[in-house]
Design a protein around this motif. Sequence first.
Motif, mmCIF file in Angstrom:
data_model
loop_
_atom_site.group_PDB
_atom_site.id
_atom_site.type_symbol
_atom_site.label_atom_id
_atom_site.label_comp_id
_atom_site.label_asym_id
_atom_site.label_seq_id
_atom_site.Cartn_x
_atom_site.Cartn_y
_atom_site.Cartn_z
ATOM 1 N N PRO A 117 -10.888 -2.971 9.449
ATOM 2 C CA PRO A 117 -10.255 -3.004 8.124
ATOM 3 C C PRO A 117 -9.557 -1.687 7.813
ATOM 4 O O PRO A 117 -10.074 -0.605 8.074
ATOM 5 C CB PRO A 117 -11.448 -3.234 7.182
ATOM 6 C CG PRO A 117 -12.494 -3.869 8.036
ATOM 7 C CD PRO A 117 -12.333 -3.250 9.387
ATOM 8 N N ASP A 118 -8.349 -1.802 7.265
ATOM 9 C CA ASP A 118 -7.557 -0.617 6.967
ATOM 10 C C ASP A 118 -6.755 -0.886 5.692
ATOM 11 O O ASP A 118 -6.108 -1.932 5.576
ATOM 12 C CB ASP A 118 -6.611 -0.304 8.129
ATOM 13 C CG ASP A 118 -5.836 0.984 7.923
ATOM 14 O OD1 ASP A 118 -6.371 2.055 8.235
ATOM 15 O OD2 ASP A 118 -4.693 0.905 7.437
ATOM 16 N N PRO A 119 -6.770 0.025 4.732
ATOM 17 C CA PRO A 119 -6.085 -0.233 3.457
ATOM 18 C C PRO A 119 -4.574 -0.379 3.581
ATOM 19 O O PRO A 119 -3.935 -1.046 2.776
ATOM 20 C CB PRO A 119 -6.458 0.987 2.605
ATOM 21 C CG PRO A 119 -6.848 2.052 3.583
ATOM 22 C CD PRO A 119 -7.472 1.326 4.730
ATOM 23 N N ALA A 120 -3.981 0.246 4.610
ATOM 24 C CA ALA A 120 -2.526 0.173 4.772
ATOM 25 C C ALA A 120 -2.100 -0.974 5.673
ATOM 26 O O ALA A 120 -1.143 -1.686 5.385
ATOM 27 C CB ALA A 120 -1.993 1.496 5.319
ATOM 28 N N ARG A 177 -0.337 -5.144 10.116
ATOM 29 C CA ARG A 177 0.973 -5.060 9.442
ATOM 30 C C ARG A 177 1.645 -6.424 9.366
ATOM 31 O O ARG A 177 2.867 -6.549 9.435
ATOM 32 C CB ARG A 177 1.897 -4.077 10.149
ATOM 33 C CG ARG A 177 1.329 -2.680 10.307
ATOM 34 C CD ARG A 177 2.282 -1.818 11.105
ATOM 35 N NE ARG A 177 1.583 -0.689 11.703
ATOM 36 C CZ ARG A 177 2.102 0.070 12.665
ATOM 37 N NH1 ARG A 177 3.309 -0.181 13.131
ATOM 38 N NH2 ARG A 177 1.409 1.070 13.171
ATOM 39 N N GLY A 178 0.835 -7.462 9.294
ATOM 40 C CA GLY A 178 1.378 -8.800 9.156
ATOM 41 C C GLY A 178 1.712 -9.493 10.454
ATOM 42 O O GLY A 178 2.123 -10.646 10.456
ATOM 43 N N GLU A 179 1.543 -8.815 11.606
ATOM 44 C CA GLU A 179 1.870 -9.417 12.894
ATOM 45 C C GLU A 179 0.605 -9.569 13.736
ATOM 46 O O GLU A 179 -0.300 -8.747 13.691
ATOM 47 C CB GLU A 179 2.908 -8.570 13.627
ATOM 48 C CG GLU A 179 4.209 -8.427 12.862
ATOM 49 C CD GLU A 179 5.356 -8.043 13.769
ATOM 50 O OE1 GLU A 179 5.565 -8.713 14.780
ATOM 51 O OE2 GLU A 179 6.046 -7.062 13.447
ATOM 52 N N SER A 228 0.830 -1.203 0.000
ATOM 53 C CA SER A 228 0.000 0.000 0.000
ATOM 54 C C SER A 228 0.867 1.256 0.000
ATOM 55 O O SER A 228 0.608 2.219 -0.721
ATOM 56 C CB SER A 228 -0.925 -0.005 1.213
ATOM 57 O OG SER A 228 -1.687 1.171 1.283
ATOM 58 N N THR A 229 1.928 1.248 0.811
ATOM 59 C CA THR A 229 2.834 2.400 0.884
ATOM 60 C C THR A 229 3.570 2.604 -0.431
ATOM 61 O O THR A 229 3.681 3.727 -0.931
ATOM 62 C CB THR A 229 3.840 2.218 2.032
ATOM 63 O OG1 THR A 229 3.130 2.052 3.259
ATOM 64 C CG2 THR A 229 4.767 3.419 2.140
ATOM 65 N N SER A 258 -7.825 -4.915 -5.560
ATOM 66 C CA SER A 258 -7.486 -3.708 -6.325
ATOM 67 C C SER A 258 -5.992 -3.432 -6.273
ATOM 68 O O SER A 258 -5.386 -2.987 -7.256
ATOM 69 C CB SER A 258 -8.261 -2.500 -5.785
ATOM 70 O OG SER A 258 -7.942 -2.265 -4.424
ATOM 71 N N HIS A 259 -5.368 -3.702 -5.128
ATOM 72 C CA HIS A 259 -3.919 -3.523 -5.001
ATOM 73 C C HIS A 259 -3.173 -4.564 -5.824
ATOM 74 O O HIS A 259 -2.132 -4.260 -6.432
ATOM 75 C CB HIS A 259 -3.507 -3.608 -3.530
ATOM 76 C CG HIS A 259 -3.851 -2.392 -2.743
ATOM 77 N ND1 HIS A 259 -3.456 -2.211 -1.439
ATOM 78 C CD2 HIS A 259 -4.562 -1.290 -3.068
ATOM 79 C CE1 HIS A 259 -3.899 -1.049 -1.001
ATOM 80 N NE2 HIS A 259 -4.575 -0.478 -1.972
ATOM 81 N N ILE A 260 -3.697 -5.792 -5.826
ATOM 82 C CA ILE A 260 -3.077 -6.838 -6.635
ATOM 83 C C ILE A 260 -3.090 -6.431 -8.108
ATOM 84 O O ILE A 260 -2.090 -6.568 -8.817
ATOM 85 C CB ILE A 260 -3.794 -8.182 -6.439
ATOM 86 C CG1 ILE A 260 -3.628 -8.683 -4.997
ATOM 87 C CG2 ILE A 260 -3.247 -9.226 -7.424
ATOM 88 C CD1 ILE A 260 -4.401 -9.953 -4.701
#
Length: 513
Positions: free
Chosen positions: A448-451, A420-422, A263-264, A292-294
């Motif tokens: 839910p958060d896009p980042a 953030r994956g953790e 996202s960043t 959408s990011h994919i």
Amino acid sequence: MAHLLHHYLSETAARTPRHPALVAGEVSVGFAELDRLSDAVARALQSAGVVRGDRVAVMLENSIEYVAALFGALKAGAVYVPVNPSTKADKLAYILTDADVRALVAPAALARQVVPALGEAPHLAATLWVGPAGADGPRSLCWADVTAGPHRAPADPGLIDQDLAAILYTSGTTGRPKGVMLSHASLVSTTWSISTYLANTPDDVVFCLLPLTFGYGLSQVLTGARVGFTVVLERSFAFPADTLARMVRHRITGLPGVPTVFSTLLGLDAFKGADLSSLRYLTNAAAPLPTSHIQRLRERFPDAAFHSMYGMTECCTRICTLDPRDLDAKAASVGRAIPNCEAYVVDEQGHRAAPGVIGELVVRGANVMRGYWNRPDETAKRLRTGPLGETLLHTGDLFTCDADGFLYFVSRKDDVFKCRGEKVSPKEVENALYELEAVAEAVVVGVPDPADGMAVKAYVVPRDGATLSEAQIRQHCRGRLESHLVPKFVELRDALPKTDSGKIKRAVLAETA
């Protein structure tokens, strides 16, 4: 063929001694030198009394020293225990005590937060300090002294592949982390599996900005050691533009990430024109990446393969992967089980669920954990005997499977979520919030958060007459918790919804959020 995890490094060092194994900042080290450094660490640990089965904790940032300490612990016959360097003294003391850690590798720069925990770890016999200056502690050793001198191999500790290689601590619903026990056999098999479906070669240059204390980051180093490719270690993602420049400079071929990273990067103007033509593949795990990011990533890198993956610490971090060739037809899926693993959905009666029916994901394979360290009751809830006498892991995650055998993540059965994956245990954050005298009630949910994938949101009720602000809450949490646990959103309320018995209705708040 390697049957112990550290054999991957030794065999690659013998095969391609000068090939770059790691790049960290301006420093590069070849496989032979990494092998020598890890041998030196192993000898020092053995001299300090570490024997087969002892636990050795590594509390370092991404660095050459980290990887050498990891393999050194394994070569000494020890069980590797990763600890995030941002871990506070009380949590560090808990892990050191719970795992009966025998030796700790830590940065001298963090001595102020590390030393208080050492006194609460009765089994600790040695502390290996990394940095220009050592510090006090049980039998303090200095990295520079330990790694100097001629190359001498450590004593053979007599390991077999059923011995434990690692205990990875993961958050639980109680707020206290649990140690996931992984054997050499499990990690060897999973490392082979991951590097096989990614088709890694010695020519790969993989960019690792994921913490090595995180299983997803660790797998980059392990697959690199097996295949013989170069891993570029990044300490943080605090300055994305600088990180992007290093990706370009090193001509990376592999980019493992989590939703926050992608996202960043997609939001950086410089990312649009950066020369990343060398990129061969991207991988996403830890949390689902929006389709959408994919799509945007595929448009940016039409010649690079994109791997959507799913896993958990209890399965050596990897369970499923979606073949890039199936991405167009199955974009929302996490694919099928990785090689040497089977994953399927069961209904409430424990029978295999029909296509489209929501149920719990069950896993069997070499990647399944041995259990939770010193937690037989918790282990019994997750590990059960299957119809063929095999061990089945009940993941606690809800999935569906389509008629073609592709798996789709639905939700988690418990309240733990990933930011953030953790993993985030709401209870751990709530415990920190309740340390504030002005807090009367608090509850934490994931939103839910896009980042971040899922962001931490705290609902807080101040005590009558108390003054409390969002800034105060975040400042307090930053001093008590790792960064991914600090609430991104804070909502102050006069009251929280409760059941008749007085319990806070967490599900109602999560749905509202």
